[in-house]
Motif scaffolding. Structure first.
Motif, PDB file in Angstrom:
ATOM      1  N   SER A  22      34.469 -29.637  59.537  1.00 17.79           N
ATOM      2  CA  SER A  22      34.614 -28.792  58.196  1.00 17.79           C
ATOM      3  C   SER A  22      33.828 -28.913  57.309  1.00 17.79           C
ATOM      4  CB  SER A  22      36.400 -28.619  57.801  1.00 17.79           C
ATOM      5  OG  SER A  22      37.002 -28.247  58.853  1.00 17.79           O
ATOM      6  N   SER A  32      30.539 -22.387  61.613  1.00 22.28           N
ATOM      7  CA  SER A  32      31.877 -22.459  61.607  1.00 22.28           C
ATOM      8  C   SER A  32      32.273 -23.798  62.194  1.00 22.28           C
ATOM      9  CB  SER A  32      32.806 -21.552  62.626  1.00 22.28           C
ATOM     10  OG  SER A  32      32.514 -21.888  64.017  1.00 22.28           O
ATOM     11  N   ARG A  33      33.490 -24.424  61.865  1.00 19.88           N
ATOM     12  CA  ARG A  33      33.981 -25.830  62.145  1.00 19.88           C
ATOM     13  C   ARG A  33      33.710 -25.896  63.600  1.00 19.88           C
ATOM     14  NH1 ARG A  33      38.774 -27.142  64.210  1.00 19.88           N
ATOM     15  NH2 ARG A  33      39.397 -29.076  64.272  1.00 19.88           N
ATOM     16  N   ASN A  34      34.140 -24.802  64.398  1.00 15.04           N
ATOM     17  CA  ASN A  34      34.148 -24.775  65.981  1.00 15.04           C
ATOM     18  C   ASN A  34      32.966 -24.930  66.418  1.00 15.04           C
ATOM     19  OD1 ASN A  34      37.015 -24.803  65.965  1.00 15.04           O
ATOM     20  ND2 ASN A  34      37.235 -22.552  66.514  1.00 15.04           N
ATOM     21  N   ILE A  37      31.685 -28.476  66.120  1.00 13.38           N
ATOM     22  CA  ILE A  37      32.341 -29.264  67.208  1.00 13.38           C
ATOM     23  C   ILE A  37      31.579 -29.075  68.612  1.00 13.38           C
ATOM     24  CG2 ILE A  37      34.819 -29.758  68.524  1.00 13.38           C
ATOM     25  CD1 ILE A  37      36.097 -29.011  65.915  1.00 13.38           C
ATOM     26  N   GLY A  38      31.603 -27.923  69.060  1.00 16.69           N
ATOM     27  CA  GLY A  38      30.801 -27.449  69.998  1.00 16.69           C
ATOM     28  C   GLY A  38      29.230 -28.034  69.960  1.00 16.69           C
ATOM     29  N   HIS A  41      29.498 -31.922  70.808  1.00 13.11           N
ATOM     30  CA  HIS A  41      30.057 -32.068  72.057  1.00 13.11           C
ATOM     31  C   HIS A  41      28.546 -31.913  73.130  1.00 13.11           C
ATOM     32  CE1 HIS A  41      34.196 -33.065  71.923  1.00 13.11           C
ATOM     33  NE2 HIS A  41      34.325 -32.180  71.212  1.00 13.11           N
TER      34      HIS A  41
END
Length: 177
Positions: A22, A32-34, A37-38, A41
């Motif tokens: 975030s 976005s936060r997602n 994260i993606g 990874h």
């Protein structure tokens, strides 16, 4: 949103500094936060220290074995470990105490007299009989000890000594370890 080389480098730098997804998304802007994260990874970035104090990439598991019917005697030892964890936008190092357990050797007394079991079934037990299970419950020869037990214990004196260990003995054994 396109991931430019500059934005990817900034993501890698912020991730290695211990910022959350975030926080990184807020600093990058327009993501976005997602999405962060993606991308982390997909880039296969290493794990960071978590707020709980455990490191995501290096968990150690200890295998404890028990032998029926008595549980092993464990001695507790407190060790201090340094871990890094995220606090806001910074990574802090702190020392935490971790309990580690070591199985101690069970040494039975030399002059123990094993009582002769009365081989009672579950339906034959009373408040004054020993309820120590003997054998495998799935086998036909499974039974309970059935010897006389004191009012305050579900076990006879012999099985009570196996089931309950005095605190001072455990502490003394832990001090030797």
């Amino acid at each position: 949103m396109n991931w430019t080389d500059e934005r990817v480098e900034k993501l890698k730098r912020l991730w290695s500094e211990g910022l959350s997804a975030s926080q990184i998304a807020a600093q990058l802007g327009g993501v976005s936060r997602n999405a962060v994260i993606g991308k982390v990874h997909r880039l296969s970035l290493p794990g960071r220290a978590k707020a709980g104090g455990t490191v995501a990439t290096g968990r150690s598991t200890t295998k404890r074995t028990t032998s029926a019917p008595r549980a092993p005697n464990y001695a507790s030892r407190v060790t201090t470990r340094t871990v890094a964890r995220a606090v806001g936008a910074t990574v802090m190092k702190e020392e935490i105490e971790v309990d580690s357990f070591q199985e101690m050797e069970y040494v039975p007394a030399g002059n123990v007299v094993v009582p002769i079991s009365r081989r009672l079934a579950l339906t034959e037990l009373t408040e004054r009989t020993c309820k120590w299970p003997v054998g495998d419950p799935l086998k036909e020869d499974f039974h309970f000890c059935g010897c006389d037990s004191p009012d305050s214990s579900p076990y006879c004196n012999y099985h009570a000594r196996l089931a309950y260990q005095p605190v001072h003995d455990r502490r003394r054994a832990a001090a030797r370890a």
